[in-house]
Design an enzyme around this catalytic site. Structure first.
Site, PDB file in Angstrom:
ATOM      1  N   ASP A  85       0.471  -1.535  -0.231  1.00  0.00           N
ATOM      2  CA  ASP A  85      -0.135   0.405   0.146  1.00  0.00           C
ATOM      3  C   ASP A  85       0.283   0.844   0.079  1.00  0.00           C
ATOM      4  O   ASP A  85       2.154   1.344   0.182  1.00  0.00           O
ATOM      5  CB  ASP A  85      -0.818  -0.231   0.958  1.00  0.00           C
ATOM      6  CG  ASP A  85      -0.143  -0.448   2.207  1.00  0.00           C
ATOM      7  OD1 ASP A  85       1.061  -0.126   2.308  1.00  0.00           O
ATOM      8  OD2 ASP A  85      -1.097  -0.673   3.471  1.00  0.00           O
ATOM      9  N   ASP A 118      -8.753  -6.338   0.531  1.00  0.00           N
ATOM     10  CA  ASP A 118      -7.557  -6.846   1.617  1.00  0.00           C
ATOM     11  C   ASP A 118      -7.279  -6.854   2.934  1.00  0.00           C
ATOM     12  O   ASP A 118      -8.811  -6.077   3.590  1.00  0.00           O
ATOM     13  CB  ASP A 118      -5.894  -6.578   1.540  1.00  0.00           C
ATOM     14  CG  ASP A 118      -6.513  -5.015   1.140  1.00  0.00           C
ATOM     15  OD1 ASP A 118      -6.080  -4.691   2.556  1.00  0.00           O
ATOM     16  OD2 ASP A 118      -6.714  -3.696   1.058  1.00  0.00           O
ATOM     17  N   CYS A 143     -14.903 -27.519   6.139  1.00  0.00           N
ATOM     18  CA  CYS A 143     -13.506 -26.968   5.930  1.00  0.00           C
ATOM     19  C   CYS A 143     -12.759 -28.417   5.684  1.00  0.00           C
ATOM     20  O   CYS A 143     -12.386 -28.872   6.490  1.00  0.00           O
ATOM     21  CB  CYS A 143     -12.942 -25.863   6.790  1.00  0.00           C
ATOM     22  SG  CYS A 143     -11.642 -25.633   6.446  1.00  0.00           S
ATOM     23  N   CYS A 188      -9.624 -27.558   5.975  1.00  0.00           N
ATOM     24  CA  CYS A 188      -7.282 -27.285   6.107  1.00  0.00           C
ATOM     25  C   CYS A 188      -7.284 -28.377   6.560  1.00  0.00           C
ATOM     26  O   CYS A 188      -8.004 -29.692   7.774  1.00  0.00           O
ATOM     27  CB  CYS A 188      -7.813 -25.887   6.268  1.00  0.00           C
ATOM     28  SG  CYS A 188      -8.122 -25.720   8.121  1.00  0.00           S
ATOM     29  N   CYS A 225      -9.062 -28.782  10.486  1.00  0.00           N
ATOM     30  CA  CYS A 225     -10.132 -29.314  10.689  1.00  0.00           C
ATOM     31  C   CYS A 225     -10.041 -30.802  10.371  1.00  0.00           C
ATOM     32  O   CYS A 225     -10.804 -31.166  10.294  1.00  0.00           O
ATOM     33  CB  CYS A 225     -11.045 -28.515   9.357  1.00  0.00           C
ATOM     34  SG  CYS A 225     -11.606 -26.465  10.274  1.00  0.00           S
ATOM     35  N   HIS A 282      -6.230 -22.460   9.005  1.00  0.00           N
ATOM     36  CA  HIS A 282      -7.750 -22.176   9.534  1.00  0.00           C
ATOM     37  C   HIS A 282      -8.233 -20.893   8.663  1.00  0.00           C
ATOM     38  O   HIS A 282      -9.343 -20.710   7.740  1.00  0.00           O
ATOM     39  CB  HIS A 282      -8.270 -22.542  10.391  1.00  0.00           C
ATOM     40  CG  HIS A 282     -10.167 -22.930  10.461  1.00  0.00           C
ATOM     41  ND1 HIS A 282     -10.435 -23.479   9.806  1.00  0.00           N
ATOM     42  CD2 HIS A 282     -10.885 -21.503  10.221  1.00  0.00           C
ATOM     43  CE1 HIS A 282     -12.169 -23.009   9.107  1.00  0.00           C
ATOM     44  NE2 HIS A 282     -11.765 -22.076   9.886  1.00  0.00           N
TER      45      HIS A 282
HETATM   46 ZN   LIG Z   1     -10.392 -25.475   8.252  1.00  0.00          ZN
END
Ligand SMILES: [Zn+2]
Length: 398
Positions: free
Chosen positions: A91, A289, A336, A338, A341, A367
Site C-alpha cells: 500500500d 485485503d 472446511c 484444511c 479441521c 484455518h
Molecule cells: Zn479449517
C-alpha cells in the site's frame, strides 16, 4: 503498464478473471491476506503455499519504520526477505500515517470508526501536532520514537521500489467520515496531484494502482473515478472513507465502478467481512485485503460456513473460548478441508486458546486464512457457473 488482466466470466456485475504480471498470476475475485511486517501473522511461506495464496499485501509504512526499506533491499527485496514467491502488493503508506501515526491502530475500520482519525488529527500532545498535511505531503511523528518524519508521493514510490513489491499503490490522502465536503475536495485535489507524481517516479518494473477517493460525496467520487480512469494505470483501488454505513459503501461502488475501465482490476482497500465480500463482488469488485482473518483468529474468533452454523448475525464466526466447545468433538468447520479441521477438534483449539499456547495462533490463523481463500474459490466457481446469486443467498440468507 505491466499487468495483464482478463475477465473470464461475468454473472450480473460480478466477474472472475486472471491477472498476470512479472511471470506470476493470480485469479480474481481474490482476498489478499495482509503481511503487515512481511509476515502473515503466525504463518510461514510453506503455509501460504499449502493454502494456495497467490497474492498478499504488505504495509509500506510499517516496513519503512521497521526494519526499513534499505535493509530489505540489501536482502534482495521483500520476496527474498520473507521467502514468498507469489505476488506482493504494497500500500502507499497514506492510510497508515493517518491511523498508526496517531497510535490508533486498534479499532480503526474503513467505515465510521475512522472518526477517531479526525478527532486525533489536530489533537496536540505536549502542544505539538502529530500530523500536518500540506500540498506536497504529510509530516508526522514516528509512533515508535516521536521523531519527525515526512512522507511524499515520491518518497512512497522510492520506498516501494526498494521493497521490490509487484504492485504499488499511489500515495493518497485518506479522509474520514467526519471530513466535511470542502476538506474532502481539497484532499482529493492533492491525491490527484500526488498520483501524477507517483506515475512519474515509480519503478516501471512494478505495476501501479491509483486510488479513487472522494469520501461519501457522490460528485467527488465520480470526479475521482473519471480522473483515475483516464490515467495509464495497471489497476484501481477504491479507498478512503466509505461512508457511515454498509449501504453508503455499496452506493459509492455503484457511483464509481461503472466509470472505471472494465479491463482493469478493482481493489477495495481494507474490507474483509464475509457479508461485505459477497455484496462487493456483486458490485464488480475483484480484489480485497484485510487483517481480519489473522486478527480475529488471535482473538479466538474462527470462521464457520453456513453448514456449521455461520450466518450474517454471528458474522460467520464462533468464539472458541466459549464453554460449549470444551468437549466438542467437531472440527472448527465441518465443510472446511484444511489440515486443522481434518486433524483437530474444537475442544483442542478451545484448550490451546485458554492455555495461551503458541500453537493456537498458527492453527487458528491457518484455518481462517484457508477459509477465506476457499470462500473466494467458491465465489469464482459460482460466477463461472452463473450461480453467484444462489451462493450469496445460501450464505447471507438474502
Ligand atoms: Zn479449517
Amino acid at each position: 503498464m505491466i499487468l495483464e488482466f482478463k475477465v473470464e466470466a461475468e454473472d450480473g456485475r460480478a466477474r472472475s478473471g486472471i491477472a498476470k504480471l512479472r511471470g506470476k498470476k493470480f485469479k480474481t475475485p481474490v482476498f489478499l491476506p495482509v503481511a503487515t511486517l512481511a509476515s502473515v501473522r503466525a504463518l510461514d511461506f510453506r503455509d501460504l503455499e499449502e493454502i494456495g495464496i497467490e497474492i498478499i499485501m504488505a504495509n509500506t509504512f510499517h516496513l519503512h519504520l521497521k526494519p526499513g526499506e534499505d535493509l530489505i533491499k540489501k536482502f534482495g527485496g521483500l520476496h527474498k526477505f520473507m521467502n514468498f514467491d507469489g505476488v506482493i502488493a504494497t500500500d502507499s503508506g497514506g492510510f497508515q500515517v493517518f491511523s498508526l501515526g496517531l497510535g490508533m491502530e486498534h479499532g480503526i475500520g474503513k467505515i465510521a470508526d475512522n472518526i477517531f482519525l479526525e478527532r486525533m488529527r489536530n489533537v496536540s500532545r505536549k502542544g505539538e501536532k502529530w500530523i500536518e498535511v500540506d500540498d506536497e505531503g504529510i509530516t508526522f511523528r514516528n509512533p515508535l520514537n516521536g521523531s519527525m518524519m515526512r512522507l511524499t508521493a515520491k518518497k512512497s514510490m522510492e520506498i516501494q521500489a526498494k521493497l521490490g513489491s509487484d504492485i504499488v499503490f499511489a500515495f493518497d490522502e485518506c479522509t474520514s467520515p467526519l471530513s466535511d465536503k470542502e476538506y474532502t475536495a481539497r484532499a482529493l485535489e492533492r491525491t490527484h496531484r500526488w498520483i501524477l507524481e507517483c506515475m512519474e517516479s515509480y519503478d516501471k518494473k512494478q505495476a501501479i494502482f491509483g486510488i479513487v477517493q472522494g469520501g461519501e460525496y457522490r460528485d467527488l467520487r465520480i470526479k475521482s473515478a473519471e480522473f483515475i480512469s483516464s490515467l495509464e494505470l495497471d489497476g484501481y483501488g477504491i479507498g478512503g472513507s466509505l461512508g457511515k454505513s454498509k449501504a453508503d459503501m455499496l452506493n459509492i461502488l455503484d457511483w464509481v465502478i461503472p466509470i472505471l475501465n472494465e479491463n482493469k482490476p478493482r481493489h477495495l482497500l481494507g474490507i474483509g467481512a464475509i457479508e461485505d465480500i459477497f455484496n462487493c463482488v456483486e458490485k464488480g469488485i475483484d480484489m480485497f485485503d484485510c487483517v481480519s482473518p489473522t486478527r480475529w483468529a488471535r482473538r479466538g474468533h474462527l470462521y464457520v460456513s453456513p453448514s456449521s452454523g455461520g450466518n450474517v448475525e454471528n458474522k460467520f464466526r464462533i468464539h472458541i473460548k466459549n464453554a460449549q466447545f470444551r468437549e466438542s468433538e467437531l472440527p472448527i468447520d465441518e465443510s472446511c478441508d484444511c489440515f486443522v479441521c481434518k486433524n483437530y477438534t474444537r475442544a483442542y483449539l478451545h484448550h490451546l486458546f485458554n492455555a495461551n499456547e503458541l500453537t493456537y495462533f498458527r492453527l487458528s490463523a491457518f484455518h481462517n486464512v484457508y477459509f477465506m481463500a476457499n470462500l473466494m474459490e467458491e465465489i469464482r466457481k459460482a460466477i463461472e457457473g452463473n450461480y453467484f446469486e444462489e451462493l450469496k443467498k445460501e450464505w447471507l440468507g438474502y
